[in-house]
Motif scaffolding. Structure first.
Motif, PDB file in Angstrom:
ATOM      1  N   ASN A   1      -0.751   4.161  -1.827  1.00 60.79           N
ATOM      2  CA  ASN A   1      -1.925   4.659  -1.119  1.00 60.79           C
ATOM      3  C   ASN A   1      -1.509   5.525   0.059  1.00 60.79           C
ATOM      4  OD1 ASN A   1      -3.741   3.399  -2.775  1.00 60.79           O
ATOM      5  ND2 ASN A   1      -3.910   1.561  -1.506  1.00 60.79           N
TER       6      ASN A   1
ATOM      7  N   ASP B   1       0.814  -1.217   0.000  1.00 64.53           N
ATOM      8  CA  ASP B   1       0.000   0.000   0.000  1.00 64.53           C
ATOM      9  C   ASP B   1       0.849   1.270   0.000  1.00 64.53           C
ATOM     10  OD1 ASP B   1       0.967  -0.141   2.546  1.00 64.53           O
ATOM     11  OD2 ASP B   1      -0.948   0.357   3.515  1.00 64.53           O
TER      12      ASP B   1
ATOM     13  N   SER C   1       4.532   3.391 -12.478  1.00 65.15           N
ATOM     14  CA  SER C   1       3.890   2.360 -11.660  1.00 65.15           C
ATOM     15  C   SER C   1       2.899   1.541 -12.487  1.00 65.15           C
ATOM     16  CB  SER C   1       3.280   2.961 -10.401  1.00 65.15           C
ATOM     17  OG  SER C   1       2.569   4.130 -10.693  1.00 65.15           O
TER      18      SER C   1
ATOM     19  N   GLU D   1       0.927   5.941  -8.484  1.00 66.01           N
ATOM     20  CA  GLU D   1      -0.455   6.017  -8.951  1.00 66.01           C
ATOM     21  C   GLU D   1      -1.410   5.571  -7.841  1.00 66.01           C
ATOM     22  OE1 GLU D   1      -1.302   4.502 -13.106  1.00 66.01           O
ATOM     23  OE2 GLU D   1       0.781   3.889 -12.867  1.00 66.01           O
ATOM     24  N   LEU D   2      -2.579   6.200  -7.810  1.00 60.89           N
ATOM     25  CA  LEU D   2      -3.680   5.665  -7.015  1.00 60.89           C
ATOM     26  C   LEU D   2      -4.498   4.805  -7.968  1.00 60.89           C
ATOM     27  CD1 LEU D   2      -5.038   8.628  -4.878  1.00 60.89           C
ATOM     28  CD2 LEU D   2      -3.907   6.560  -4.083  1.00 60.89           C
ATOM     29  N   HIS D   3      -4.757   3.589  -7.576  1.00 57.13           N
ATOM     30  CA  HIS D   3      -5.460   2.716  -8.505  1.00 57.13           C
ATOM     31  C   HIS D   3      -6.757   3.335  -8.995  1.00 57.13           C
ATOM     32  CE1 HIS D   3      -7.053  -0.780 -10.480  1.00 57.13           C
ATOM     33  NE2 HIS D   3      -8.197  -0.468  -9.903  1.00 57.13           N
TER      34      HIS D   3
ATOM     35  N   VAL E   1      -1.435  -1.655  -6.699  1.00 56.50           N
ATOM     36  CA  VAL E   1      -2.022  -0.651  -7.583  1.00 56.50           C
ATOM     37  C   VAL E   1      -2.537  -1.269  -8.885  1.00 56.50           C
ATOM     38  CG1 VAL E   1       0.154  -0.002  -8.702  1.00 56.50           C
ATOM     39  CG2 VAL E   1      -1.648   1.694  -8.469  1.00 56.50           C
TER      40      VAL E   1
END
Lengths: 632, 528
Positions: A11, A8, B50, B483-485, B84
């Protein structure tokens, strides 16, 4: 694993540790595992949401596979919820997933169950279930993220009781319905013939009676009593033919009946054809058919076969012999499921042929099979890209919900054909103070089912404890249980009136005379309890008024001017064309108000009705716009 | 049956194929022709960083059945990738990211063929692009080496291949399309209400005849007939009347309002309803339908454009020139031929429909004969001409985007001016700073906020001192290219939508850059 980067990492980097922790601790319910659901589940799992529950009744169909990417060919006919869970689990084993192949309206999913979630995502495809989840979320006070797509268009909305508008704050378009006589006697558009083919011909021959069809509007029946009776007899005769199914003569009998005898009978009613083109039975109509043959490719095929002796035989034998078993099993499906999303192929042929032949009888344009399938099955185009965008927007809103930043939640629209507003986001709208779902008072009541009567509810609970006057109405769904003139149920136990645990009762106050107007509607959510010592009915959320009529009664009133009462007459806008449809008029203005957006800063003030501050409530209505627009 | 057709064998009624069933919901948007174009396409993804946004884009193309795709990627799967990228699992760790993603993507749709190219010293982007012209469209993601970018551009120009670049980092993303040369679109899917073209000011003979046949004795028609005159016949009738009186057609707003009153006055009111619905329809249609045909600017752009030698040989330009000739001769475009629903007797309505359809067919035939006379027009498909004629009023030409270093400076300035007045005009703030900040990290994803601002200063010297630029550059620096998925999934949805538009040549693609701000859930499209 000895890798330096954690799963994560990105995130944490972008969300920050506090939000990322909230995400991990969240308990999420996702209703629907279809187009949006698959995308959403993927996003939720990869965002690291801690626990996700999935509810979907549906099974996987071939036509889902162009977008519902958690499913494969080998999953067809399996549960969407269960397959989605298994597929998503692989991609983040840390997330706890729970799946239910069940209807969200089942009683196991009660208000208390809803209360166990941090927030709820709607990924549904039908009005009925959306409304239900909306109602449950309002009752449970849990935030709901509502979304939907149609083709390239889509929408996301955050619903939080008392803070933002709920799903039912703007009236929704209900499915189109048609008067029986239009469908059975005087069609004038292709859709009338298609509804006839689907809801009458197909139903009478293979399924349930047309009276059960939601597309049939019986509200004008009494004006046409005589014709309705004739039509009933006609349907009876058709049922007799249905009994001949399987015999040699069945198809011919059916064909002669619906395209000749019935048409001749209809035509003989000269009154009816004074202002309309009379129908022509199919054998009189050969010339017209020949003309149309050149026009419509789909019709051509049918017509060619029609010239042969065996046409009717072929058409109906195909349906009867080859597909009757499947059709019968479909009949079962229709009973337990929501109205079919699409029609199976044999059914489509049958309805296409049936509808187009009827169109010829009435001189109406015929339609292709592809079009008819869409018109009859209410098929909505759906693609992966739009679902991906909408699901992404849902999760963005969920971050704001987790942080409790409801004032910055957005209502976002995908308007793919306006470059400057591909994604247009507006501030959340405030609740509509006239909304029958969210702008009401709510309470749970403990009811001892073994003894509580309707009388206990009305006299003891509503009047004595909550301070209601005489003019009240008690509804259970669409059933009226009590009003001033309807008192015979008072002695009956609530259980005898079909009320169970988790039933919802609506109390409508009709005390128009009171200086502050009647109270807002009160929704009672019934909870079963056996408590022989105490009163049979007890509120869980509202402290009872000390005794009788008390000024500080817990259920707020609304001012009289607010109500669009029937007393404001002589104001009809559309001339004398009789049944001015009040519903559609409000709908139009509501939509306009909706499209105008909520740019006015004054609309921002969020209010709950529960504090009973009447003046403030009215202020919002003045700002709402929908009423203002209706005036001009 | 009164008629017997000689062929005794009825046609076999075929059900839709499995493929038609699977793609049913999308065929309703882009039809079989669009689907075929998708199935003939081969997409190349040059993946980096990513790596999620490119793969999410491909997912949305594999599902609707793109023909083939290739992923070229130097990446080796790490734990962070698993967080991700949905198309990787625990077993992928340590393996080629291109290979693992292709394998899982391919599971989505057995009709699609996937290929992978693990980029390395012996297999460079240059080598990948050197071979042949097999790719229909190229998508690349950031960061990308400057030299590799040159190879992509070279390939795009040489083979006339559209390119889309995508950049997703933290809560921000943008994508930009490069169309090689000019990009004409016939099927733009205009709003159905906009497509009505009734030619009331210039009726052809058959229509006029039909109209006067119905209205010749208008005052003595029965109540039923009068109340069922189609509104366009009513309008034609009163236009004749107006012409006789004024010797011209109503053209100004004032005249049209007067004409509307004339129409309204024609309704009979001595009936229980106190009016006639068809006359209401006619009055309502006056302002919309009583106007001289004008050529939209987008059609004009097509007519004015002079295609080069190579372009002129394409079917589009052959038909376009035939339609232009048609327009010059008749002063109008070919008739689309559809008639909207209106109150009318069914038989009359059907006749009316046939009159319009017949005229539309005649117009198509005329254009077709011009096309056939053209040296390259022998093999142009008739249906293509038909579709062009039907959509003629809505054809659109998008000009290719040439990079121009000056234009970005101008754009930056004008956007900054808009922002200065944003509070007064209630307009949302420009998203251009997001584009510029991301763009500053095109070749290296980890950069400090001051590095980013220094780069932007080269096109907009005030950037370093503008709080919004500073804030956004800090946000970009903070994400470090991660990256944010969720943002990448959303962006992948938008990019795939553009790819579909470009490949099917339907709907109008974005021109040319779309910037997304995940913090306000907002997009802005700019021509950069």
């Amino acid at each position: 694993m000895a890798t330096a980067m954690k799963r994560d990492q990105f995130n944490t980097q972008s969300l920050g540790v506090p939000l990322n922790t909230m995400v991990k601790e969240a308990r999420i319910l996702m209703v629907g595992a279809g187009g949006i659901g698959c995308e959403l589940l993927k996003n939720l799992v990869l965002a690291g949401f801690g626990e996700i529950h999935i509810v979907d009744l549906d099974t996987i169909d071939l036509s889902n596979l162009n977008r519902q990417f958690l499913f494969r060919h080998e999953h067809i006919k399996k549960s969407k919820a269960l397959v989605a869970k298994d597929a998503a689990h692989k991609f983040n084993p840390n997330v706890k997933l729970e799946a239910y192949m069940a209807n969200i309206k089942d009683s196991q999913f009660n208000v208390d169950w809803f209360k166990g979630f941090t927030m709820i995502f709607n990924a549904l495809d039908n009005l009925d279930a959306r409304r239900h989840v909306n109602k449950m979320c309002i009752a449970a006070g849990i935030p709901l993220i509502e979304s939907g797509t149609t083709g390239f268009n889509g929408q996301v909305q955050v619903i939080k009781k008392g803070v933002s508008a709920c799903y039912d704050c703007t009236p929704k378009e209900t499915p189109k319905s048609f008067p029986v006589c239009t469908i059975r006697s005087t069609p004038s558009q292709p859709i009338h013939c298609i509804v006839w083919g689907k809801s009458y011909l197909l139903s009478e021959i293979f399924g349930a009676s047309e009276d059960d069809s939601p597309e049939m509007d019986h509200s004008e029946d009494s004006e046409n009593a005589e014709e309705i009776e004739k039509l009933r007899q006609e349907a009876q005769a058709l049922k007799k033919i249905r009994e001949a199914m399987g015999t040699e003569s069945f198809a011919q009998l059916l064909f002669d009946k619906v395209y000749k005898d019935d048409v001749i009978r209809l035509r003989s009613m000269e009154e009816m054809w004074k202002t309309r083109r009379p129908p022509e039975s199919l054998d009189e109509n050969a010339e017209e058919i020949e003309k149309l043959r050149q026009e419509a490719q789909a019709l051509k095929k049918i017509r060619e076969a029609m010239g042969t002796e065996s046409f009717a035989q072929l058409l109906f034998d195909k349906v009867y012999k080859d597909d009757v078993i499947r059709l019968r099993s479909m009949e079962e499906m229709w009973k337990t499921r929501r109205p079919p999303e699409s029609l199976e192929y044999a059914t489509v042929i049958f309805v296409t042929a049936g509808a187009n032949l009827r169109s010829i009888v009435f001189g109406i344009e015929t339609k292709s099979r592809f079009d008819i399938k869409q018109m009859a099955g209410n098929i909505i185009p759906a693609i992966a890209t739009t679902n991906a965008i909408v699901a992404g927007l849902c999760v963005l809103q969920s971050f704001k919900v987790l942080r409790g930043e409801f004032s910055s939640t957005k209502e976002t629209f995908l308007t793919p054909f306006a470059q400057e507003r591909l994604l247009a986001s507006d501030k959340s709208r405030p609740p509509n103070p006239d909304c029958p779902v969210c702008s009401v008072a709510q309470t749970r009541v403990l009811v001892d089912m073994s003894r509580a009567t309707l009388g206990d509810l009305v006299e003891d609970f509503l009047k004595m404890e909550l301070g209601y006057g005489e003019e009240i109405v008690v509804n259970h769904g669409n059933n009226l249980l009590y009003d001033v003139d309807e008192t015979e149920n008072l002695g009956k136990k609530l259980s005898e009136l079909g009320i169970k645990g988790d039933s919802f009762l609506t109390i409508v106050d009709e005390d128009e005379e009171h200086e502050n107007g009647p109270r807002v509607n009160l929704i009672l959510n019934v909870q079963e309890s056996a408590s022989p010592e105490e009163k049979p009915i007890k509120s869980l959320d509202i402290a009872p008024a000390t005794n009788g009529e008390v000024p500080g009664s817990p259920i707020p009133r609304r001012k009289k001017e607010v109500k669009e009462g029937p007393q404001s007459n002589g104001h009809s806008t559309n001339g004398p064309s009789a049944p001015v449809n009040g519903g559609s008029a409000t709908k139009r203005t509501a939509t306009e108000a909706f499209e105008n957006g909520d740019e006015t800063p004054s609309a921002k003030k969020a209010k709950t009705l529960s504090n009973g501050a009447d003046n403030e409530v009215i202020e919002i209505i003045d700002n709402d716009g929908s009423i203002l627009i209706e005036d001009d | 049956m009164t008629e017997v057709i000689t062929d005794p064998t009825p046609p076999i009624l075929h059900g839709p194929s499995d493929k038609e069933k699977k793609y049913d919901r999308q065929l309703r948007l882009w039809a079989a022709s669009g689907q075929q174009a998708l199935e003939d396409a081969h997409i190349l993804l040059l993946n980096s960083g990513s790596g999620a946004v490119g793969v999410e884009t491909l997912k949305n193309l594999v599902l609707p059945g793109i023909g083939q795709f290739t992923i070229a990627d130097a990446g080796v799967v790490t734990e962070a990738d698993l967080g991700v990228n949905f198309f990787l699992d625990e077993d992928s760790l340590g393996n080629s990211r291109a290979e693992c993603c292709v394998k899982l993507l391919q599971e989505l749709n057995p009709d699609v063929k996937g290929h992978w190219l693990p980029l390395q010293e012996t297999l460079t982007v240059q080598k990948v692009l050197k071979n042949d012209a097999k790719y229909t469209l190229i998508i690349y993601t950031y960061p990308i080496e400057e030299t590799d970018l040159d190879f992509v551009q070279e390939y795009s120009i040489k083979h006339k291949v559209p390119v889309i670049s995508v950049h997703s980092s933290g809560f921000y993303s943008y994508f930009r399309t490069y169309l090689p040369g000019n990009f004409p679109i016939v099927d733009t899917h205009p709003d159905s209400t906009a497509t009505t073209d009734l030619r009331l000011l210039t009726p052809w003979e058959e229509l006029s005849k039909f109209s006067s046949e119905l209205t010749g004795d208008i005052d003595n028609l029965s109540a039923h007939e009068h109340g069922h005159l189609p509104y366009l016949v009513i309008l034609l009738h009163f236009l004749e009347k107006w012409k006789a009186e004024h010797r011209s057609l109503p053209s100004t707003y004032k005249e049209k309002t007067a004409f509307r009153s004339l129409v309204t006055a024609g309704a009979r009111t001595d009936n229980p309803e106190g009016g006639e619905e068809n006359f209401d329809e006619a009055a309502a249609a006056v302002l919309k339908t009583i106007s001289a045909p004008t050529l939209s600017s987008s059609v004009k752009a097509v007519f004015d454009y002079e295609p080069n030698e190579l372009e002129a040989k394409s079917n589009f330009w052959i038909i376009a020139s035939a339609v232009k000739q048609f327009y010059e001769k008749h002063k109008q475009l070919p008739l689309p031929g559809s008639v909207p629903d209106m109150k009318a007797q069914s038989t009359v309505y059907v006749r009316l429909q046939n009159i319009y359809k017949k005229k539309a067919r005649q117009d198509v035939a005329e254009v077709l004969s011009t096309v056939r006379a053209h040296p390259g027009g022998k093999d142009v498909d008739e249906t293509e001409v038909e579709s062009f004629c039907k959509n003629a009023a809505f054809i659109k030409l998008i000009h290719g985007s040439e990079a121009n270093p000056e234009s970005i400076k101008t754009l930056t300035k004008s956007e900054a001016e808009n922002d200065a007045n944003a509070e007064m005009t209630m307009m949302p703030l420009s998203l251009l700073p997001i584009y510029l900040s991301l763009h500053a990290t095109s070749h290296m994803s980890t950069a400090s906020s001051s590095d980013i601002l220094a780069t932007i200063d080269q096109v907009y010297p005030d950037a370093s001192t503008t709080p919004r630029y500073v804030e956004i550059s800090q946000e970009v620096a903070r994400a470090k290219g991660g990256e944010l998925h969720n943002i990448s999934a959303l962006t992948g949805g938008m990019v795939a939508q553009e790819v579909i538009k470009i490949i099917t040549k339907q709907y109008i693609p974005i021109d040319n850059t779309c910037i997304f701000d995940g913090i306000t859930s907002r997009t802005q499209v700019l021509r950069i």
